[in-house]
Design a protein around this motif. Structure first.
Motif, PDB file in Angstrom:
ATOM      1  N   ARG A 174       7.640 -11.337  48.542  1.00 41.17           N
ATOM      2  CA  ARG A 174       6.720 -11.642  47.425  1.00 41.17           C
ATOM      3  C   ARG A 174       5.860 -12.869  47.684  1.00 41.17           C
ATOM      4  O   ARG A 174       4.739 -12.944  47.238  1.00 41.17           O
ATOM      5  CB  ARG A 174       7.507 -11.885  46.141  1.00 41.17           C
ATOM      6  CG  ARG A 174       8.173 -10.672  45.604  1.00 41.17           C
ATOM      7  CD  ARG A 174       8.948 -11.020  44.360  1.00 41.17           C
ATOM      8  NE  ARG A 174      10.006 -10.044  44.164  1.00 41.17           N
ATOM      9  CZ  ARG A 174      10.256  -9.468  43.020  1.00 41.17           C
ATOM     10  NH1 ARG A 174       9.558  -9.781  41.961  1.00 41.17           N
ATOM     11  NH2 ARG A 174      11.233  -8.611  42.913  1.00 41.17           N
ATOM     12  N   SER A 175       6.402 -13.819  48.405  1.00 41.96           N
ATOM     13  CA  SER A 175       5.710 -15.098  48.601  1.00 41.96           C
ATOM     14  C   SER A 175       4.715 -15.099  49.762  1.00 41.96           C
ATOM     15  O   SER A 175       4.115 -16.131  50.041  1.00 41.96           O
ATOM     16  CB  SER A 175       6.751 -16.195  48.836  1.00 41.96           C
ATOM     17  OG  SER A 175       7.472 -15.909  50.024  1.00 41.96           O
ATOM     18  N   GLU A 176       4.517 -13.972  50.439  1.00 42.33           N
ATOM     19  CA  GLU A 176       3.647 -13.985  51.608  1.00 42.33           C
ATOM     20  C   GLU A 176       2.525 -12.964  51.492  1.00 42.33           C
ATOM     21  O   GLU A 176       2.649 -11.964  50.797  1.00 42.33           O
ATOM     22  CB  GLU A 176       4.454 -13.745  52.893  1.00 42.33           C
ATOM     23  CG  GLU A 176       5.064 -12.394  53.006  1.00 42.33           C
ATOM     24  CD  GLU A 176       5.997 -12.233  54.205  1.00 42.33           C
ATOM     25  OE1 GLU A 176       6.112 -13.152  55.040  1.00 42.33           O
ATOM     26  OE2 GLU A 176       6.617 -11.171  54.295  1.00 42.33           O
ATOM     27  N   SER A 177       1.453 -13.241  52.217  1.00 43.66           N
ATOM     28  CA  SER A 177       0.355 -12.283  52.287  1.00 43.66           C
ATOM     29  C   SER A 177       0.787 -11.136  53.199  1.00 43.66           C
ATOM     30  O   SER A 177       1.750 -11.260  53.967  1.00 43.66           O
ATOM     31  CB  SER A 177      -0.906 -12.950  52.848  1.00 43.66           C
ATOM     32  OG  SER A 177      -0.724 -13.239  54.228  1.00 43.66           O
ATOM     33  N   ILE A 178       0.065 -10.064  53.150  1.00 38.00           N
ATOM     34  CA  ILE A 178       0.392  -8.921  53.997  1.00 38.00           C
ATOM     35  C   ILE A 178       0.203  -9.268  55.479  1.00 38.00           C
ATOM     36  O   ILE A 178       0.959  -8.818  56.336  1.00 38.00           O
ATOM     37  CB  ILE A 178      -0.408  -7.657  53.556  1.00 38.00           C
ATOM     38  CG1 ILE A 178       0.237  -6.386  54.106  1.00 38.00           C
ATOM     39  CG2 ILE A 178      -1.862  -7.768  53.916  1.00 38.00           C
ATOM     40  CD1 ILE A 178       1.507  -5.991  53.429  1.00 38.00           C
TER      41      ILE A 178
END
Length: 134
Positions: free
Chosen positions: A40-44
């Motif tokens: 959830r805390s990271e970009s793709i």
């Protein structure tokens, strides 16, 4: 829906010959491209780089985005995976809990080893992406 990302890690083996890195997952006994679920805390994009690092030990540079895939996972959930070309900058493979072996294969031979047709579609798009390989 499950979001995931990964990479098509490339290297120049010889002039005019590009190789693709494939990973073997012993718990599924398959050969595939390195990928995994997004936190959830990271970009793709961060997910793609992290997953490739975790599975291969290679810190990579992100290149062009390739076509993604969609399929039902083993639990029947829709999984969407986005891929980028990548070139390794540093690191070294060490067996881990997810991947026990890697292989570098010329692009034209990856279909001989890949388990999933959907991965072959991603690799086939490399000619359109025109990746820069070092």
């Amino acid at each position: 829906m499950i979001e995931a990302a990964g990479g098509v890690v490339l290297r120049s083996a010889q002039p005019n010959q590009v190789e693709v890195l494939l990973v073997h997952r012993p718990h599924r006994d398959d050969w595939t491209l390195p990928k995994g679920k997004r936190r959830r805390s990271e970009s793709i994009e961060q997910c793609a780089l992290r997953e490739v690092l975790e599975e291969t030990g290679l810190e990579c540079e992100l290149g062009s985005e390739l076509p993604g895939t969609q399929y039902l996972d083993r639990k029947g959930r829709l999984k969407t995976v986005r891929y980028w070309t990548m070139t390794a900058q540093s690191g070294q493979f060490a067996r881990n809990r997810e991947v026990d072996e890697i292989r570098w294969l010329p692009i034209e031979r990856v279909g001989d080893l890949l388990t999933y047709e959907r991965d072959l579609v991603v690799v086939a798009a490399l000619s359109d992406a025109q990746p820069a390989v070092v």
